[in-house]
Design an enzyme around this catalytic site. Sequence first.
Site, PDB file in Angstrom:
ATOM      1  N   ASP A 126     -19.127 -22.491  -1.395  1.00  0.00           N
ATOM      2  CA  ASP A 126     -18.046 -22.972  -2.256  1.00  0.00           C
ATOM      3  C   ASP A 126     -17.005 -21.880  -2.541  1.00  0.00           C
ATOM      4  O   ASP A 126     -17.129 -20.748  -2.049  1.00  0.00           O
ATOM      5  CB  ASP A 126     -18.687 -23.513  -3.552  1.00  0.00           C
ATOM      6  CG  ASP A 126     -18.012 -24.764  -4.067  1.00  0.00           C
ATOM      7  OD1 ASP A 126     -16.819 -24.961  -3.778  1.00  0.00           O
ATOM      8  OD2 ASP A 126     -18.683 -25.532  -4.785  1.00  0.00           O
ATOM      9  N   GLU A 160     -13.824 -24.893   0.694  1.00  0.00           N
ATOM     10  CA  GLU A 160     -12.726 -24.380  -0.140  1.00  0.00           C
ATOM     11  C   GLU A 160     -11.652 -25.440  -0.348  1.00  0.00           C
ATOM     12  O   GLU A 160     -10.520 -25.132  -0.679  1.00  0.00           O
ATOM     13  CB  GLU A 160     -12.219 -23.023   0.348  1.00  0.00           C
ATOM     14  CG  GLU A 160     -11.645 -22.965   1.723  1.00  0.00           C
ATOM     15  CD  GLU A 160     -10.229 -23.488   1.788  1.00  0.00           C
ATOM     16  OE1 GLU A 160     -10.091 -24.684   2.148  1.00  0.00           O
ATOM     17  OE2 GLU A 160      -9.282 -22.726   1.510  1.00  0.00           O
ATOM     18  N   ASP A 183     -12.853 -32.781  -4.471  1.00  0.00           N
ATOM     19  CA  ASP A 183     -14.115 -33.534  -4.522  1.00  0.00           C
ATOM     20  C   ASP A 183     -13.909 -35.043  -4.512  1.00  0.00           C
ATOM     21  O   ASP A 183     -13.050 -35.577  -5.212  1.00  0.00           O
ATOM     22  CB  ASP A 183     -14.895 -33.168  -5.790  1.00  0.00           C
ATOM     23  CG  ASP A 183     -15.435 -31.749  -5.730  1.00  0.00           C
ATOM     24  OD1 ASP A 183     -15.091 -31.017  -4.778  1.00  0.00           O
ATOM     25  OD2 ASP A 183     -16.187 -31.385  -6.638  1.00  0.00           O
TER      26      ASP A 183
HETATM   27  C1  GLA Z   1     -17.460 -27.917  -6.075  1.00  0.00           C
HETATM   28  C2  GLA Z   1     -17.712 -28.583  -4.730  1.00  0.00           C
HETATM   29  C3  GLA Z   1     -18.648 -29.760  -4.926  1.00  0.00           C
HETATM   30  C4  GLA Z   1     -19.959 -29.287  -5.542  1.00  0.00           C
HETATM   31  C5  GLA Z   1     -19.686 -28.545  -6.850  1.00  0.00           C
HETATM   32  C6  GLA Z   1     -20.936 -27.877  -7.394  1.00  0.00           C
HETATM   33  O1  GLA Z   1     -16.754 -28.755  -6.938  1.00  0.00           O
HETATM   34  O2  GLA Z   1     -16.507 -28.979  -4.159  1.00  0.00           O
HETATM   35  O3  GLA Z   1     -18.897 -30.397  -3.688  1.00  0.00           O
HETATM   36  O4  GLA Z   1     -20.629 -28.453  -4.636  1.00  0.00           O
HETATM   37  O5  GLA Z   1     -18.701 -27.537  -6.684  1.00  0.00           O
HETATM   38  O6  GLA Z   1     -20.692 -27.153  -8.570  1.00  0.00           O
END
Ligand code: GLA
Length: 373
Positions: A126, A160, A183
């Site tokens: 991440d 990222e 996300d």
């Molecule tokens: C980010 C990522 C998600 C998940 C969360 C976990 O937002 O994009 O897919 O892994 O972190 O904290």
Amino acid sequence: MLAPTPPMGWNSWNTFGAEIHEELIRQVADVFVEAGLREAGYTYVVIDDLWESDERDDQGRLVPDPKKFPSGMKALADYVHSKGLKFGIYSCAGTHTCAGKPGSYGYEEIDAQTFAEWGVDYLKYDFCYKPAGADAVTLYRRMGQALRATGRPIVFSICEWGSNEPWKWGASVGGHLWRTTGDINDSWESIEQIGFSQNGLEAYAGPDHWNDPDMLVVGMYGKGNVARGGCTDNEYRMHFALWCLLAAPLMIGCDVRNMNAFTHQLLTHKGLIAINQDPLGRQGFRVGVHWTNYETWMKPLADGSVAVGLFNRDPQHTGLINVAWEALGIHDRRPCRVQDVITGEDYGVFTRFFSTRVPPHDVVMVKVIPLHG
Ligand code: GLA
């Protein structure tokens, strides 16, 4: 090649968030075998954020939360491997993970080594808490090299969020897939916004290097960590079909222990998975938009045929959506057989174009097979 076709598996985040523990992971591995997910091609069982303790140990190593993972990660990886599956874990390129646990910045080598010793096969990496002045390429290259130095084959999943156009450099730092967007959540708006925005990235995807429009929300029905109202079955079908056409990694996000029949059927659909896993590895792209809401996308396949998705984004009206051979690069007069990928129905032989009715927020996917003579 570690990822000649898009990786398939399950990830804990979408449904479980912080509520993860070793028993859940073992149950998921069991269900992979019992429910035929492994047979359908799903391989990776991935633990996302919040598996970690707040502090590293006195050798600087990451420590699994002892309440959630009392037997440790090596034992859990062994269990997953014993089921003929692969084991994935999560860390972050910054000083902390997105949920505030210790990140791998400055610890890349020791963390990669730890993961390799545990038997990790897949690392999702991440981008939260990036130190000022550090750039994405450098940070991801550091972990990419550290993973390689372990000698263990580990799929490197760059997360990222598309902020620094990772499709341009992800493969060069050792990445096998990279998120292209923020996300996903369990809503039609999210699926639509992410899925249809992937057009234009198709040139960057291929065997061993994939664009990743994030994990699946199929089967969540508004329950779990990223639930935002949920979707209808039609919407989940469109979501899954679009991800298949995009040659996207297929990481299931629902509670696979409690799938209903529709979810199970969709996630293990042979025809759709074959489109996703086609060895040519081309990512689908848009070839037409009609009346704003009707979209036609194509994905060239290894056998010379073309998968075509006819997508209806209209919330209310069934649409008559067509695909012209011309848009597929096939001569107008060339006869082509048209088969429905989802229902299996053979529609017959057509020249010039094919059209069909598509319900609101749904898809019809066909295979267009050029015939000789
Ligand atoms: C980010 C990522 C998600 C998940 C969360 C976990 O937002 O994009 O897919 O892994 O972190 O904290």
